[in-house]
Design an enzyme around this catalytic site. Sequence first.
Site, PDB file in Angstrom:
ATOM      1  N   GLU A 239       0.960  -1.091   0.069  1.00 42.53           N
ATOM      2  CA  GLU A 239       0.098   0.164  -0.054  1.00 42.53           C
ATOM      3  C   GLU A 239       0.961   1.175  -0.009  1.00 42.53           C
ATOM      4  O   GLU A 239       1.496   1.688   1.095  1.00 42.53           O
ATOM      5  CB  GLU A 239      -0.949   0.104   1.243  1.00 42.53           C
ATOM      6  CG  GLU A 239      -1.800  -1.096   1.178  1.00 42.53           C
ATOM      7  CD  GLU A 239      -2.941  -1.228   0.396  1.00 42.53           C
ATOM      8  OE1 GLU A 239      -2.880  -0.184  -0.533  1.00 42.53           O
ATOM      9  OE2 GLU A 239      -3.734  -2.143   0.311  1.00 42.53           O
ATOM     10  N   CYS A 273      -2.107   8.568   2.855  1.00 38.58           N
ATOM     11  CA  CYS A 273      -2.134   8.259   1.550  1.00 38.58           C
ATOM     12  C   CYS A 273      -3.291   8.172   0.454  1.00 38.58           C
ATOM     13  O   CYS A 273      -3.086   8.394  -0.742  1.00 38.58           O
ATOM     14  CB  CYS A 273      -1.702   6.582   1.415  1.00 38.58           C
ATOM     15  SG  CYS A 273      -2.682   5.767   2.317  1.00 38.58           S
ATOM     16  N   GLU A 365       3.836  13.014  -4.245  1.00 42.88           N
ATOM     17  CA  GLU A 365       3.227  13.042  -2.950  1.00 42.88           C
ATOM     18  C   GLU A 365       3.799  14.007  -1.873  1.00 42.88           C
ATOM     19  O   GLU A 365       4.899  13.580  -1.537  1.00 42.88           O
ATOM     20  CB  GLU A 365       3.227  11.519  -2.393  1.00 42.88           C
ATOM     21  CG  GLU A 365       2.132  11.200  -1.055  1.00 42.88           C
ATOM     22  CD  GLU A 365       2.274  10.079  -0.717  1.00 42.88           C
ATOM     23  OE1 GLU A 365       3.390   9.263  -0.530  1.00 42.88           O
ATOM     24  OE2 GLU A 365       1.284   9.473  -0.366  1.00 42.88           O
TER      25      GLU A 365
HETATM   26  P1  NDP Z   1       9.153   4.630   4.690  1.00 44.73           P
HETATM   27  O1  NDP Z   1       8.526   3.969   3.492  1.00 44.73           O
HETATM   28  O2  NDP Z   1      10.373   4.739   4.893  1.00 44.73           O
HETATM   29  O3  NDP Z   1       8.418   3.929   5.971  1.00 44.73           O
HETATM   30  C1  NDP Z   1       7.448   3.082   5.975  1.00 44.73           C
HETATM   31  C2  NDP Z   1       7.671   1.807   6.926  1.00 44.73           C
HETATM   32  O4  NDP Z   1       8.712   0.975   6.181  1.00 44.73           O
HETATM   33  C3  NDP Z   1       8.215   2.276   8.203  1.00 44.73           C
HETATM   34  O5  NDP Z   1       7.943   1.224   9.161  1.00 44.73           O
HETATM   35  C4  NDP Z   1       9.829   2.194   8.121  1.00 44.73           C
HETATM   36  O6  NDP Z   1      10.542   1.961   9.091  1.00 44.73           O
HETATM   37  C5  NDP Z   1       9.847   0.707   7.193  1.00 44.73           C
HETATM   38  N1  NDP Z   1      11.036   0.708   6.296  1.00 44.73           N
HETATM   39  C6  NDP Z   1      11.944   1.686   5.764  1.00 44.73           C
HETATM   40  N2  NDP Z   1      12.915   1.129   5.311  1.00 44.73           N
HETATM   41  C7  NDP Z   1      12.568  -0.272   5.116  1.00 44.73           C
HETATM   42  C8  NDP Z   1      13.267  -1.328   4.457  1.00 44.73           C
HETATM   43  N3  NDP Z   1      14.527  -0.965   3.615  1.00 44.73           N
HETATM   44  N4  NDP Z   1      12.929  -2.521   4.434  1.00 44.73           N
HETATM   45  C9  NDP Z   1      11.963  -2.604   5.402  1.00 44.73           C
HETATM   46  N5  NDP Z   1      11.129  -1.652   5.963  1.00 44.73           N
HETATM   47  C10 NDP Z   1      11.604  -0.595   5.762  1.00 44.73           C
HETATM   48  O7  NDP Z   1       8.419   6.047   4.887  1.00 44.73           O
HETATM   49  P2  NDP Z   1       8.940   7.276   5.627  1.00 44.73           P
HETATM   50  O8  NDP Z   1       8.686   7.070   6.828  1.00 44.73           O
HETATM   51  O9  NDP Z   1      10.564   7.309   5.197  1.00 44.73           O
HETATM   52  O10 NDP Z   1       8.369   8.688   4.738  1.00 44.73           O
HETATM   53  C11 NDP Z   1       8.798   8.792   3.851  1.00 44.73           C
HETATM   54  C12 NDP Z   1       7.776   9.454   2.799  1.00 44.73           C
HETATM   55  O11 NDP Z   1       6.955   8.326   2.419  1.00 44.73           O
HETATM   56  C13 NDP Z   1       6.802  10.245   3.380  1.00 44.73           C
HETATM   57  O12 NDP Z   1       6.949  11.712   3.215  1.00 44.73           O
HETATM   58  C14 NDP Z   1       5.503  10.071   2.165  1.00 44.73           C
HETATM   59  O13 NDP Z   1       5.475  10.688   1.075  1.00 44.73           O
HETATM   60  C15 NDP Z   1       5.829   8.586   2.100  1.00 44.73           C
HETATM   61  N6  NDP Z   1       4.808   7.670   2.918  1.00 44.73           N
HETATM   62  C16 NDP Z   1       3.753   7.291   2.475  1.00 44.73           C
HETATM   63  C17 NDP Z   1       2.907   6.779   3.434  1.00 44.73           C
HETATM   64  C18 NDP Z   1       1.434   5.764   2.624  1.00 44.73           C
HETATM   65  O14 NDP Z   1       0.747   5.535   3.524  1.00 44.73           O
HETATM   66  N7  NDP Z   1       1.463   6.096   1.561  1.00 44.73           N
HETATM   67  C19 NDP Z   1       3.278   6.099   4.402  1.00 44.73           C
HETATM   68  C20 NDP Z   1       4.391   6.746   5.272  1.00 44.73           C
HETATM   69  C21 NDP Z   1       5.250   7.324   4.237  1.00 44.73           C
HETATM   70  P3  NDP Z   1      11.314   3.207   9.856  1.00 44.73           P
HETATM   71  O15 NDP Z   1      10.161   3.607  10.533  1.00 44.73           O
HETATM   72  O16 NDP Z   1      12.152   2.537  10.819  1.00 44.73           O
HETATM   73  O17 NDP Z   1      11.941   3.966   8.948  1.00 44.73           O
END
Ligand code: NDP
Length: 465
Positions: A239, A273, A365
């Site tokens: 997602e 999102c 986004e």
């Molecule tokens: P991420 O995609 O990095 O984080 C989402 C989840 O994935 C967190 O639990 C994160 O852990 C984990 N994660 C990060 N890197 C890895 C990896 N290599 N392998 C497995 N899991 C991983 O989003 P960010 O928090 O960095 O946000 C950045 C941007 O992403 C936002 O500004 C937004 O634009 C977008 N975003 C979109 C979302 C949506 O629902 N569409 C939700 C969140 C973000 P950890 O917290 O430790 O980094």
Amino acid sequence: MVSTSSTTRGADVYTVVNPATEQPVTDVPLASVEDTDAAIERAQEAFPAWRDVAPGERATLLRRFARVVDEHVEELAELEVRNAGHTWGNATWEAGNVRDCLNYYSAAPERLFGRQIPVAGGIDVTFHEPLGVVGVIVPWNFPMPIFGWGVAPALASGNTVVVKPAELTPLTAVRIGELALEAGIPEGVLTVIPGKGSVVGQRFVTHPLVRKVCFTGSTEVGKQIMAGCADQVKRCTLELGGKSANVIFADADLGAAAAAAPYAVFDNAGQDCCARSRILVERSAYDEFLGLLESSVKAMAVLDPSDRDSEMGPLISAQQRERVQGYVDEVDVAFTGSAPDGPGFWMPPTVVLAESAEQRIWREEVFGPVVSVLPFDDESDAVAKANDTEYGLSGSVYTNDVGKALRVARGIQAGNLSVNSHSSVRYWTPFGGYKQSGLGRELGPDAPNAFTEEKNVFISTEGTS
Ligand code: NDP
């Protein structure tokens, strides 16, 4: 004062910060790869017994889990207000959503039907069998709902689950994990592992005992997860991001559409999102709609989220605010709402009149309280502009013409459309994205099947052959 994530990430402890005050809340230990492996192995050990729990009994345990969550809705909401800066109203809804998901999927164990398919020389039946250990990776924007959407159907289908909450927002997940044990969910069936994405989340992808990964987060990381899962042909649900359109036709109730539009994008400070962050308005109604929109944006109550009248809280972190501000700094702002002064990662609801569909703010986004507005000429122009994006998660159509509403809703390439409404998510309807917004569907009546393999068994009625 602890203000940025880079100053709070230690070797093995993360200091949770209240985004409305910038004050530290508590320290949370971060799991290592070894801790993660141990938790996955415990989940694997717990799997056969959980798989073999009689369907009615598994249903009873899930209902009991839902009841215990219900008894703690206030406590969970309070934690989320402090950890994620969610408004009181949202946080209460979110805790209730975990309860509702558990209740809804508690009806699944006795209904994991297979099929009986006509064949010659015997009977043919199918079974839905659980996968084993499922890994759920949760982002910081909706820590509770996204936890529930993965965990509830996965448990109902007989899988054991390991959950990695976002590093920024682990508190409600940790508490719900404790409540599961209190409700009688056996040890090892549901394990919450706070830690870094690059450590814990990545291990879910590479560990061979994890048979499916449910990921919600950025499209960039989602692509890495999908590539990593490919190595073991591991199932995954993604997602990802969105850049959804809110299409307003001139024949709509413009007052109602303008009153709803801020909530369609600024809810959760735009960190959603499904945020309708591109407003498309039919040219003949453009000026009138903008006047109405300005009034409704300025009327939004952007207050400390613990104030029960607050309709919008702060952004999650200084880093996120900086990222969002970077988009705003590139363009002229048409008007804004208000935001509190002083500490906290605040930004006012912000409206930008897009100059072209090529601008970064129109295409990417932003994930903050920023919306761009662009006029369109007719129905086909509206659909073309709505579809001119790599994303396809949700969208809204406002019109009083039911035929047009259906044509446009069918024409927009996105998974979740609403007509004269901006609601996207109900736990009993499917949710997911077209194009680069994701892969697979969550929620709805079919979600438990997505956590199973379908097995086909042929039984000969004509002796052995
Ligand atoms: P991420 O995609 O990095 O984080 C989402 C989840 O994935 C967190 O639990 C994160 O852990 C984990 N994660 C990060 N890197 C890895 C990896 N290599 N392998 C497995 N899991 C991983 O989003 P960010 O928090 O960095 O946000 C950045 C941007 O992403 C936002 O500004 C937004 O634009 C977008 N975003 C979109 C979302 C949506 O629902 N569409 C939700 C969140 C973000 P950890 O917290 O430790 O980094």
